[in-house]
Write an enzyme that holds these catalytic residues in place. Sequence first.
Site, short mmCIF file in Angstrom:
data_model
loop_
_atom_site.label_atom_id
_atom_site.label_comp_id
_atom_site.label_asym_id
_atom_site.label_seq_id
_atom_site.Cartn_x
_atom_site.Cartn_y
_atom_site.Cartn_z
CB CYS A 174 -7.99 44.78 -18.59
SG CYS A 174 -6.85 44.64 -17.38
CB CYS A 223 7.66 37.88 12.78
SG CYS A 223 7.46 36.45 14.04
CB CYS A 225 -4.80 29.86 24.93
SG CYS A 225 -4.33 28.95 23.10
#
Lengths: 529, 193
Positions: free
Chosen positions: A253, A303, A310
């Site tokens: 393609c 990670c 908060c």
Amino acid sequence: MGDDNWCSDDECNYYYDQNCDEVFEVDDGAGIDSVMAGYKRPTTQVISRESLVAAQKQDLRRVMEMLSLREHHARTLLIHHRWDVQNLFAVYVEKGKVALFADAGVTVYTNSELSSSLQSLSLQSSSSVFCEICIENIPSHQVTRMECGHYFCNQCWTSHFIVQINEGKSKRILCMAHKCNAICDENIVRDLVRKKHAETVEKFDRFLLESYIEDNRRAKWCPSVPHCGNAIRVEEEVCEVECCCGLQFCFKCLSEIHSPCSCQMFELWANKCRDESESVNWITAHTKPCPKCHKPVEKSGGCNLVSCICRQSFCWICGEATGRDHTWTAITGHSCGRYQPREKLAELAKKNLYRYMHYHNRYKAHMDSLNLEGKLKETMQQKVSLSEKKHDSSIRDYSWVNNGLSRLFRSRRVLCYTYPFAYYMFGGEFFNDDTIPKKERERKQNLFEDQQQQLEANIERLSMFLEEPFDEFKDDKVIKIREKVLNLSAVVDSLCSKMYEVIENDLLVSQTIAPYKSKGIEKASLLNS
Amino acid sequence: MIDFSRVQKELVECGKDVEGSGIKLNIKGDSLARLIGSIPGPIGTPYEGGIFKIDITIPDGYPFEPPKMQFTTKVWHPNISSQSGAICLDILKDQWSPALTLKTALLSVQALLSSPEPDDPQDAVVAQQYLKDYQTFVGTARYWTETFAKASSLGIEDKVKKLAEMGFPEAQARSALDAVGGDENLALERLCS
């Protein structure tokens, strides 16, 4: 202790690959009867402007030898059959020489026919010949007879050729007689046009030459921008290649390499990502709402466990609230690799959006990591050179770092494209195969997702070990990391290969994907001119 | 550069056989690049009795490029545009051969009138009608032939009389017919507006 072990394992990988190539070549040779036997050439080749003639000659010669033809006849036949030598031979075997030639507009005289036709022209040569085109009597030495037997004056032929060439019909210049299907002899075209307009001959030759790429299923121009001037020729159309200009692309393609996602799926995916880039892409790719305070949170590094200001922790991948206990690869009590439909959301549209976001997030996350390839490579090089300078170390060989890194990139790319694949494969929107019962489909999806999760986990572990600051470690610790990297590389490689197998054999029915290459995308070799 | 010598020869050649073929070629202006061809409607078709005029433009590359042809007489036919008169015929496009002539091309156009190809239409509306309601198609085609391809054959006096019978003053009817070149319907439109 590990040294020898791991080296041999690495060799094992390469050995396996060579095996693969051999099988391929045998397959190729066994294509069609004796003509093809013993015919071998490298699987992918770069055809430069300079070697285009040589590349075309290779195929011409096969046809010329097989059918004992002159070059221009072979070329006409091959252009008609779009440079597919095997197809040409198949038609020859099935329909015979006469039909093969007639279809392509080739007229070949046997010796006796040729002499008699020459005689008939020479009979007229005493006087002049009537040209039907300009409606004039022309001295017979200014008249040319084409192989089909029709003759007209040279001036008319020349005008006809020039008009046809300028209209882009060089590859199929028909005789001037009405309803005559014969293709004009390219040598006559060249000789006559050259006398009047030399530049047009160049154009004609270029069209004939480039037909080898333009009309050939197995050869395509490299899609690099700006164009590097090269073309790539392959033996198997479904594959991924690297041109000598450095561009890697899907031969089928011509877009970026995307296996194990199929071309059809990838096209849909790329369009979808483009269409939704304004809204969904930005929101989903750059921020995540905190599950507690709903403020958008951006991940700055580290990670996948993210904590909001908060103090709520959540999983960066799925956005769900989690505890704080985690490792590099997992968050305790949390698993989100599997897609779970949200039954609460009644509206299908919303459901689809979430579904898309799920797969897109993962696709994007790995794509982002891939895009940092260059940067990571650099830092790794620094670490390697620092390590090599260490006086208190006996380790000299750091090739495992680069090998591990290449393995990481290759497998991450594979993993990345499994997400768009899964999006379409299990979506039901497309590729809905009613012949397979629902249970069976669920089983297949589970199998796939298991594979995917295993691959993902191992890739993250490999990444973790590679990112260790081994330049600061003592020898025994470095050896341990090296052992892990080599081990994980092998595991990841076989998982990737397994992934392709599952997709090709179990999931895709009507589509094919480029085969898995353990050593990375195949670099096309230069064809000598 | 147009090869006028060939066009000239073709004109002479065609002129010799007007009786036999019914096909005429005339020069439009003072250049051989623009010609008017006329073909009689084939017998046994709704076009019978009509004379159809075709505007011909000779391209620079003639005879190595096909001549451009377009009906100036309005025709109701699946392969001819009822609006513009454009013709959908392969030999006028990619199947052209330098060995063909203006006369053979016109003969092919005439043959097209006898055997329409509704599967490869130029005018979709006409083609639909041809396939779905053949009787109406024949009626319309005949009506168009009567109205447009025979305009000159019906004497001006008859038309004036016809319009006068509808209640228009004779002098006005005559000048209206003059202004539209003898077309009855257009004259009527003009008189009514």
